[in-house]
Design a protein around this motif. Structure first.
Motif, PDB file in Angstrom:
ATOM      1  N   PRO A  83       0.849  -1.397   0.067  1.00  0.00           N
ATOM      2  CA  PRO A  83      -0.011  -0.111  -0.049  1.00  0.00           C
ATOM      3  C   PRO A  83       0.648   1.272  -0.016  1.00  0.00           C
ATOM      4  O   PRO A  83       0.300   2.497  -0.690  1.00  0.00           O
ATOM      5  N   GLU A  84       1.998   1.314   0.743  1.00  0.00           N
ATOM      6  CA  GLU A  84       2.885   2.391   0.738  1.00  0.00           C
ATOM      7  C   GLU A  84       3.543   2.728  -0.592  1.00  0.00           C
ATOM      8  O   GLU A  84       3.531   4.177  -0.863  1.00  0.00           O
ATOM      9  N   LEU A  85       3.794   1.641  -1.411  1.00  0.00           N
ATOM     10  CA  LEU A  85       4.398   1.753  -2.653  1.00  0.00           C
ATOM     11  C   LEU A  85       3.177   2.342  -3.702  1.00  0.00           C
ATOM     12  O   LEU A  85       3.777   3.339  -4.632  1.00  0.00           O
ATOM     13  N   LEU A  86       1.966   1.841  -3.472  1.00  0.00           N
ATOM     14  CA  LEU A  86       0.857   2.690  -4.183  1.00  0.00           C
ATOM     15  C   LEU A  86       0.925   3.939  -4.064  1.00  0.00           C
ATOM     16  O   LEU A  86       0.632   4.868  -5.027  1.00  0.00           O
ATOM     17  N   ARG A  87       0.670   4.175  -2.708  1.00  0.00           N
ATOM     18  CA  ARG A  87       0.786   5.746  -2.271  1.00  0.00           C
ATOM     19  C   ARG A  87       1.915   6.397  -2.799  1.00  0.00           C
ATOM     20  O   ARG A  87       1.734   7.682  -3.410  1.00  0.00           O
ATOM     21  N   GLY A  88       3.137   5.965  -3.025  1.00  0.00           N
ATOM     22  CA  GLY A  88       4.308   6.702  -3.207  1.00  0.00           C
ATOM     23  C   GLY A  88       4.312   6.922  -4.838  1.00  0.00           C
ATOM     24  O   GLY A  88       4.664   7.939  -5.516  1.00  0.00           O
ATOM     25  N   VAL A  89       3.884   5.953  -5.476  1.00  0.00           N
ATOM     26  CA  VAL A  89       3.747   6.117  -6.887  1.00  0.00           C
ATOM     27  C   VAL A  89       2.836   7.080  -7.537  1.00  0.00           C
ATOM     28  O   VAL A  89       3.192   7.838  -8.147  1.00  0.00           O
ATOM     29  N   ARG A  90       1.626   7.200  -6.641  1.00  0.00           N
ATOM     30  CA  ARG A  90       0.517   8.010  -7.124  1.00  0.00           C
ATOM     31  C   ARG A  90       0.865   9.389  -6.737  1.00  0.00           C
ATOM     32  O   ARG A  90       0.557  10.462  -7.365  1.00  0.00           O
ATOM     33  N   ARG A  91       1.687   9.541  -5.443  1.00  0.00           N
ATOM     34  CA  ARG A  91       2.254  10.810  -5.013  1.00  0.00           C
ATOM     35  C   ARG A  91       3.112  11.407  -6.141  1.00  0.00           C
ATOM     36  O   ARG A  91       3.140  12.416  -6.504  1.00  0.00           O
ATOM     37  N   HIS A  92       4.060  10.266  -6.409  1.00  0.00           N
ATOM     38  CA  HIS A  92       5.017  11.108  -7.340  1.00  0.00           C
ATOM     39  C   HIS A  92       4.371  11.308  -8.886  1.00  0.00           C
ATOM     40  O   HIS A  92       4.628  12.437  -9.346  1.00  0.00           O
ATOM     41  N   ASN A  93       3.437  10.579  -9.293  1.00  0.00           N
ATOM     42  CA  ASN A  93       2.605  11.015 -10.634  1.00  0.00           C
ATOM     43  C   ASN A  93       1.970  12.223 -10.515  1.00  0.00           C
ATOM     44  O   ASN A  93       1.857  13.003 -11.542  1.00  0.00           O
ATOM     45  N   LYS A  94       1.583  12.540  -9.281  1.00  0.00           N
ATOM     46  CA  LYS A  94       0.687  13.722  -8.924  1.00  0.00           C
ATOM     47  C   LYS A  94       1.523  14.884  -9.038  1.00  0.00           C
ATOM     48  O   LYS A  94       1.040  15.983  -9.738  1.00  0.00           O
ATOM     49  N   LEU A  95       2.735  14.671  -8.690  1.00  0.00           N
ATOM     50  CA  LEU A  95       3.707  16.135  -8.648  1.00  0.00           C
ATOM     51  C   LEU A  95       4.636  15.965  -9.957  1.00  0.00           C
ATOM     52  O   LEU A  95       5.492  16.994  -9.846  1.00  0.00           O
ATOM     53  N   SER A  96       4.387  14.999 -10.932  1.00  0.00           N
ATOM     54  CA  SER A  96       5.454  14.895 -11.829  1.00  0.00           C
ATOM     55  C   SER A  96       4.743  15.295 -13.132  1.00  0.00           C
ATOM     56  O   SER A  96       3.579  15.233 -13.508  1.00  0.00           O
ATOM     57  N   SER A  97       5.596  15.591 -14.306  1.00  0.00           N
ATOM     58  CA  SER A  97       5.198  16.049 -15.540  1.00  0.00           C
ATOM     59  C   SER A  97       4.764  14.727 -16.290  1.00  0.00           C
ATOM     60  O   SER A  97       5.128  13.323 -15.770  1.00  0.00           O
ATOM     61  N   ARG A  98       4.517  14.956 -17.456  1.00  0.00           N
ATOM     62  CA  ARG A  98       4.016  13.647 -18.254  1.00  0.00           C
ATOM     63  C   ARG A  98       5.079  12.712 -18.558  1.00  0.00           C
ATOM     64  O   ARG A  98       5.091  11.627 -18.466  1.00  0.00           O
ATOM     65  N   THR A  99       6.080  13.306 -18.814  1.00  0.00           N
ATOM     66  CA  THR A  99       7.252  12.387 -19.199  1.00  0.00           C
ATOM     67  C   THR A  99       7.919  11.831 -18.087  1.00  0.00           C
ATOM     68  O   THR A  99       8.399  10.680 -18.000  1.00  0.00           O
TER      69      THR A  99
END
Length: 259
Positions: A83-99
């Motif tokens: 679950p923490e991996l999932l949160r981490g990925v989605r936090r990263h994607n929310k704050l990152s550019s499309r690339t």
């Protein structure tokens, strides 16, 4: 420690892999994604209560694997780290550019492995990477719009997951057939993330190369679903274009015969 003194212990195993990492041709992007996944994984382990310093972890170029320290419950990997991996990925994607967006495949297994001066060895480790790289697992991820997917071994499913009805309900079986390995695994995909407005992610917002795999048709406008005012506006814009195209098509076909 030498090979002769290395201990063989039952350990929990987890491996992560960035989907389509090889298609990111820019070296700077690859390094950024690689560093991000290392940070996400280490943070997930720490938040789940695992000692990063007491675990064995190795880089795999487009991901990494972790052998948790002895005595750690495998359930912690499934109910804490994942679950923490999932949160981490989605936090990263929310704050990152499309690339810099990340889609992550995760495999979880457990078994007796040996650690020595050269690293780690053992059949469960081989099975972990067969699980991670299984064609069926890759196909499931590619056919979905998910940014995250988890595969667990049949052994782990029987020993741990099956006894948790709520957890087991989300898994589905898949074949793991790769090289000399022929076994069964189980896959779990989380619900699609929400965008900043709280709405489900639209699969048509994915890169064009991914749209054909989402199971959705091409994007379009359903005229019947528009309000009368919007429908009139759309038709007013489209009508001249339709008439122009019809005129071009008529000229390209030449004069019609007189009947």
């Amino acid at each position: 420690m030498t090979a002769s003194t290395a201990l063989t212990l039952h350990r929990g195993l987890i491996a992560v892999d960035i989907v389509a990492f090889g298609s990111r041709r820019d070296p700077d992007v690859q390094l950024h994604l690689r560093g991000a996944v290392h940070q996400i994984t280490e943070r997930a382990c720490r938040l789940a209560g695992l000692r990063w310093e007491g675990s064995h972890h190795e880089d795999r170029g487009d991901g990494l694997f972790v052998i948790v320290e002895p005595g750690t419950s495998v359930t912690t990997l499934l109910t804490g780290v994942v679950p923490e991996l999932l949160r981490g990925v989605r936090r990263h994607n929310k704050l990152s550019s499309r690339t810099a967006q990340i889609r992550l495949r995760v495999a979880v297994h457990a078994g007796f492995v040996r650690l020595d001066d050269h690293g780690a060895a053992g059949l469960p480790l081989i099975e972990l990477f067969r699980l991670l790289g299984a064609p069926a697992f890759r196909a499931i991820v590619e056919d979905s719009a998910s940014d995250f997917a988890v595969a667990v071994s049949d052994y782990l499913f029987d020993e741990v997951v099956r006894h948790n009805g709520e957890l087991a309900a989300g898994f589905r079986a898949m074949p793991v057939e790769l090289k000399e390995t022929h076994m069964r695994g189980w896959v779990w995909l989380p619900p699609l993330p929400a965008n900043p407005h709280g709405l489900p992610v639209n699969p048509h917002d994915l890169p064009v190369t991914d749209r054909s795999r989402t199971g959705y048709g091409p994007p379009g406008i359903a005229i019947s679903e528009l309000s009368p005012e919007d429908r009139d506006l759309v038709l007013a814009v489209l009508s001249p274009l339709v008439e122009y195209l019809q005129g071009r098509m008529g000229r390209s076909r030449g004069p019609r015969p007189i009947t």
